[in-house]
Motif scaffolding. Structure first.
Motif, PDB file in Angstrom:
ATOM      1  N   THR A  22      59.180  27.345  38.293  1.00 16.25           N
ATOM      2  CA  THR A  22      60.590  27.170  38.412  1.00 16.25           C
ATOM      3  C   THR A  22      61.114  28.629  38.862  1.00 16.25           C
ATOM      4  O   THR A  22      60.331  29.591  38.926  1.00 16.25           O
ATOM      5  CB  THR A  22      61.017  27.213  36.854  1.00 16.25           C
ATOM      6  OG1 THR A  22      60.559  28.294  36.023  1.00 16.25           O
ATOM      7  CG2 THR A  22      60.948  25.744  36.083  1.00 16.25           C
ATOM      8  N   THR A  23      62.516  28.597  39.126  1.00 15.46           N
ATOM      9  CA  THR A  23      63.122  29.772  39.873  1.00 15.46           C
ATOM     10  C   THR A  23      62.835  31.152  38.714  1.00 15.46           C
ATOM     11  O   THR A  23      62.996  32.207  39.327  1.00 15.46           O
ATOM     12  CB  THR A  23      64.619  29.467  40.340  1.00 15.46           C
ATOM     13  OG1 THR A  23      65.155  28.804  39.270  1.00 15.46           O
ATOM     14  CG2 THR A  23      64.685  28.743  41.280  1.00 15.46           C
ATOM     15  N   TRP A  47      57.868  18.100  34.419  1.00  6.73           N
ATOM     16  CA  TRP A  47      58.600  18.616  35.788  1.00  6.73           C
ATOM     17  C   TRP A  47      57.315  18.935  36.767  1.00  6.73           C
ATOM     18  O   TRP A  47      57.610  18.594  37.901  1.00  6.73           O
ATOM     19  CB  TRP A  47      58.818  19.888  35.037  1.00  6.73           C
ATOM     20  CG  TRP A  47      59.043  21.032  36.104  1.00  6.73           C
ATOM     21  CD1 TRP A  47      58.412  22.184  36.292  1.00  6.73           C
ATOM     22  CD2 TRP A  47      60.254  21.332  36.890  1.00  6.73           C
ATOM     23  NE1 TRP A  47      59.064  22.778  37.238  1.00  6.73           N
ATOM     24  CE2 TRP A  47      60.203  22.525  37.710  1.00  6.73           C
ATOM     25  CE3 TRP A  47      61.718  20.541  37.002  1.00  6.73           C
ATOM     26  CZ2 TRP A  47      61.151  22.873  38.612  1.00  6.73           C
ATOM     27  CZ3 TRP A  47      62.629  20.786  37.845  1.00  6.73           C
ATOM     28  CH2 TRP A  47      62.352  21.728  38.585  1.00  6.73           C
ATOM     29  N   SER A  52      67.219  17.286  37.579  1.00  8.67           N
ATOM     30  CA  SER A  52      66.560  18.015  36.718  1.00  8.67           C
ATOM     31  C   SER A  52      66.745  19.649  36.686  1.00  8.67           C
ATOM     32  O   SER A  52      65.908  20.342  36.544  1.00  8.67           O
ATOM     33  CB  SER A  52      65.008  17.848  36.972  1.00  8.67           C
ATOM     34  OG  SER A  52      64.171  17.940  36.030  1.00  8.67           O
ATOM     35  N   SER A  53      68.113  19.821  36.917  1.00  8.93           N
ATOM     36  CA  SER A  53      68.670  21.294  37.092  1.00  8.93           C
ATOM     37  C   SER A  53      67.730  21.758  37.865  1.00  8.93           C
ATOM     38  O   SER A  53      67.427  23.106  37.835  1.00  8.93           O
ATOM     39  CB  SER A  53      68.351  21.946  35.570  1.00  8.93           C
ATOM     40  OG  SER A  53      69.130  21.587  34.699  1.00  8.93           O
ATOM     41  N   VAL A  54      67.605  21.066  39.094  1.00  6.23           N
ATOM     42  CA  VAL A  54      66.755  21.750  40.282  1.00  6.23           C
ATOM     43  C   VAL A  54      67.688  22.767  41.205  1.00  6.23           C
ATOM     44  O   VAL A  54      68.578  22.226  41.732  1.00  6.23           O
ATOM     45  CB  VAL A  54      66.158  20.374  41.372  1.00  6.23           C
ATOM     46  CG1 VAL A  54      65.434  21.213  42.618  1.00  6.23           C
ATOM     47  CG2 VAL A  54      65.357  19.706  40.527  1.00  6.23           C
ATOM     48  N   THR A  55      67.293  23.988  41.127  1.00  8.58           N
ATOM     49  CA  THR A  55      68.072  24.775  42.112  1.00  8.58           C
ATOM     50  C   THR A  55      67.636  24.685  43.535  1.00  8.58           C
ATOM     51  O   THR A  55      66.351  24.539  43.832  1.00  8.58           O
ATOM     52  CB  THR A  55      67.332  26.411  41.631  1.00  8.58           C
ATOM     53  OG1 THR A  55      67.843  26.660  40.174  1.00  8.58           O
ATOM     54  CG2 THR A  55      68.006  27.271  42.501  1.00  8.58           C
ATOM     55  N   ARG A  63      62.478  24.817  49.037  1.00  7.96           N
ATOM     56  CA  ARG A  63      62.486  23.465  48.808  1.00  7.96           C
ATOM     57  C   ARG A  63      63.060  22.737  49.682  1.00  7.96           C
ATOM     58  O   ARG A  63      62.976  21.107  50.031  1.00  7.96           O
ATOM     59  CB  ARG A  63      63.207  23.263  47.328  1.00  7.96           C
ATOM     60  CG  ARG A  63      62.264  23.622  46.103  1.00  7.96           C
ATOM     61  CD  ARG A  63      63.133  23.646  44.915  1.00  7.96           C
ATOM     62  NE  ARG A  63      62.124  24.214  43.703  1.00  7.96           N
ATOM     63  CZ  ARG A  63      62.631  24.541  42.505  1.00  7.96           C
ATOM     64  NH1 ARG A  63      63.996  24.715  42.469  1.00  7.96           N
ATOM     65  NH2 ARG A  63      61.938  24.926  41.706  1.00  7.96           N
ATOM     66  N   GLU A 117      69.144  18.637  30.428  1.00  6.96           N
ATOM     67  CA  GLU A 117      68.461  17.527  30.224  1.00  6.96           C
ATOM     68  C   GLU A 117      67.452  17.509  29.083  1.00  6.96           C
ATOM     69  O   GLU A 117      66.610  18.350  28.816  1.00  6.96           O
ATOM     70  CB  GLU A 117      67.696  16.801  31.565  1.00  6.96           C
ATOM     71  CG  GLU A 117      66.715  17.719  32.261  1.00  6.96           C
ATOM     72  CD  GLU A 117      67.716  18.705  33.269  1.00  6.96           C
ATOM     73  OE1 GLU A 117      68.444  18.257  33.458  1.00  6.96           O
ATOM     74  OE2 GLU A 117      67.185  19.705  33.802  1.00  6.96           O
ATOM     75  N   GLN A 132      58.761  28.071  32.544  1.00  3.62           N
ATOM     76  CA  GLN A 132      58.306  26.870  32.921  1.00  3.62           C
ATOM     77  C   GLN A 132      57.491  26.948  34.050  1.00  3.62           C
ATOM     78  O   GLN A 132      58.136  27.725  35.255  1.00  3.62           O
ATOM     79  CB  GLN A 132      59.408  25.894  32.627  1.00  3.62           C
ATOM     80  CG  GLN A 132      58.743  24.342  33.171  1.00  3.62           C
ATOM     81  CD  GLN A 132      59.891  23.377  33.098  1.00  3.62           C
ATOM     82  OE1 GLN A 132      60.808  23.548  33.269  1.00  3.62           O
ATOM     83  NE2 GLN A 132      59.283  22.184  32.509  1.00  3.62           N
ATOM     84  N   TRP A 142      64.818  20.640  29.060  1.00  3.04           N
ATOM     85  CA  TRP A 142      65.624  21.722  29.527  1.00  3.04           C
ATOM     86  C   TRP A 142      66.857  21.506  28.995  1.00  3.04           C
ATOM     87  O   TRP A 142      68.065  21.350  29.471  1.00  3.04           O
ATOM     88  CB  TRP A 142      65.728  21.485  31.124  1.00  3.04           C
ATOM     89  CG  TRP A 142      65.619  22.664  31.715  1.00  3.04           C
ATOM     90  CD1 TRP A 142      66.827  23.012  32.523  1.00  3.04           C
ATOM     91  CD2 TRP A 142      65.189  23.943  32.066  1.00  3.04           C
ATOM     92  NE1 TRP A 142      66.940  24.252  33.175  1.00  3.04           N
ATOM     93  CE2 TRP A 142      65.940  24.792  32.923  1.00  3.04           C
ATOM     94  CE3 TRP A 142      63.743  24.253  31.442  1.00  3.04           C
ATOM     95  CZ2 TRP A 142      65.229  26.102  33.365  1.00  3.04           C
ATOM     96  CZ3 TRP A 142      63.251  25.648  31.647  1.00  3.04           C
ATOM     97  CH2 TRP A 142      63.819  26.457  32.605  1.00  3.04           C
ATOM     98  N   ASP A 155      66.758  29.549  32.985  1.00  2.00           N
ATOM     99  CA  ASP A 155      68.377  29.365  33.440  1.00  2.00           C
ATOM    100  C   ASP A 155      68.875  29.618  32.132  1.00  2.00           C
ATOM    101  O   ASP A 155      68.799  29.574  31.018  1.00  2.00           O
ATOM    102  CB  ASP A 155      68.711  27.915  33.816  1.00  2.00           C
ATOM    103  CG  ASP A 155      67.646  27.286  35.307  1.00  2.00           C
ATOM    104  OD1 ASP A 155      67.034  28.391  35.632  1.00  2.00           O
ATOM    105  OD2 ASP A 155      67.982  26.548  35.424  1.00  2.00           O
ATOM    106  N   ASP A 163      63.249  15.815  33.822  1.00  2.00           N
ATOM    107  CA  ASP A 163      62.372  16.461  32.950  1.00  2.00           C
ATOM    108  C   ASP A 163      63.121  16.916  31.814  1.00  2.00           C
ATOM    109  O   ASP A 163      63.779  18.094  31.788  1.00  2.00           O
ATOM    110  CB  ASP A 163      61.469  17.594  33.598  1.00  2.00           C
ATOM    111  CG  ASP A 163      60.755  18.474  32.459  1.00  2.00           C
ATOM    112  OD1 ASP A 163      60.310  17.700  31.679  1.00  2.00           O
ATOM    113  OD2 ASP A 163      60.613  19.643  32.604  1.00  2.00           O
TER     114      ASP A 163
HETATM  115  N1  ARG Z   1      66.505  25.677  37.662  1.00  2.87           N
HETATM  116  C1  ARG Z   1      65.011  25.908  37.739  1.00  2.87           C
HETATM  117  C2  ARG Z   1      64.399  25.551  39.067  1.00  2.87           C
HETATM  118  O1  ARG Z   1      65.080  24.776  39.855  1.00  2.87           O
HETATM  119  C3  ARG Z   1      64.469  25.089  36.387  1.00  2.87           C
HETATM  120  C4  ARG Z   1      64.766  23.612  36.481  1.00  2.87           C
HETATM  121  C5  ARG Z   1      63.867  23.034  35.476  1.00  2.87           C
HETATM  122  N2  ARG Z   1      64.291  21.683  35.046  1.00  2.87           N
HETATM  123  C6  ARG Z   1      63.706  21.259  34.150  1.00  2.87           C
HETATM  124  N3  ARG Z   1      64.380  19.966  33.699  1.00  2.87           N
HETATM  125  N4  ARG Z   1      62.796  21.460  33.412  1.00  2.87           N
HETATM  126  O2  ARG Z   1      63.283  25.996  39.458  1.00  2.87           O
END
Ligand code: ARG
Length: 246
Positions: free
Chosen positions: A138-139, A71, A88-91, A96, A37, A135, A33, A177, A30
């Protein structure tokens, strides 16, 4: 006779060609971010995670095609096999992990609260009664929700829209983040200088590449690549390239 030899040769080329061609995986990102990305001026995915997954693929001997996927729904698409990897910077979270498999961690972040320039908070409790954006799913949203401070939470498809709403005075704070917060605070032309990164949560989070549950082969390849990228010091170069001047 000749026909048979030709056919045999053809079969040989086909099967060997296949054996030699590197496996190709579709990657969903996504691209809202930054600087993790995002889309380049010509609308192509770029950023830290984008470079990172490409470096991982190169090191582990596979190919990737990175696609911009929203996202909201990005996890559903990997579950149903529309693409192989979410970068996608996924925590990596316990929740999850029940539904997906993750690579080893490739980056560490914390949640950051951004306010308009000149404003500040000392703790999340100071957000009581305030409108806080982030967003959706998101975390950052999970952190402010779990803190139960009595904030009014507003979820956006794109954190950039939350920042715009805050600059327009419609919400009070944005949580995301920390590298993304720093990008809006210091780097993005239309927001830099107008914002204050006021608070960072203590809890560390780790980004992982996400795959459908059970894709052990792919997790192993990703981990092999991550190991190599870290061992070669390329990860440090990518951090410097995308986060260095923040
Ligand atoms: N790190 C956060 C999560 O995993 C936000 C990730 C959002 N990434 C993005 N590409 N929009 O929830």
């Amino acid at each position: 006779m000749f026909r048979r030899i030709t056919l045999a040769l053809l079969a040989l080329t086909l099967c060997c060609g296949q054996a030699l061609a590197a496996e190709k995986y579709i990657v969903a990102s996504d691209c809202t971010w930054p600087p993790m990305e995002m889309l380049s001026a010509d609308k192509k995915p770029e950023g830290f995670s984008t470079d990172y997954i490409r470096a991982v693929a190169k090191a582990a001997g596979f190919e990737v095609e990175v696609r911009n996927i929203a996202w909201d729904g990005i996890f559903g698409g990997v579950a149903t096999g529309q693409y192989d990897i979410v970068s996608s910077s996924v925590t990596i979270t316990e929740e999850r992990k029940k539904q997906f498999d993750f690579s080893d961690p490739y980056y560490e972040v914390v949640q950051a609260v951004v306010l308009p320039a000149g404003k500040s908070i000392k703790s999340l409790a100071d957000l009581k009664g305030k409108k806080v954006g982030g967003q959706i799913a998101t975390t950052g949203i999970f952190v402010i929700r779990n803190a139960k401070v009595g904030a009014e939470i507003k979820e956006y498809d794109d954190v950039g829209l939350a920042i715009q709403d805050m600059l327009g005075g419609r919400i009070d704070a944005v949580i995301c983040d920390d590298p993304v917060a720093l990008y809006y605070v210091n780097k993005k032309a239309d927001t830099a200088g107008k914002l204050n990164l006021s608070f960072k949560a203590a809890e560390k989070e780790y980004y992982g590449f996400t795959v459908r549950k059970g894709r052990k082969d792919l997790v192993e390849k990703l981990n092999k690549g991550i190991k190599a990228v870290k061992a070669s010091g390329l990860d440090k170069k990518l951090i410097e390239k995308w986060m260095g001047k923040n």
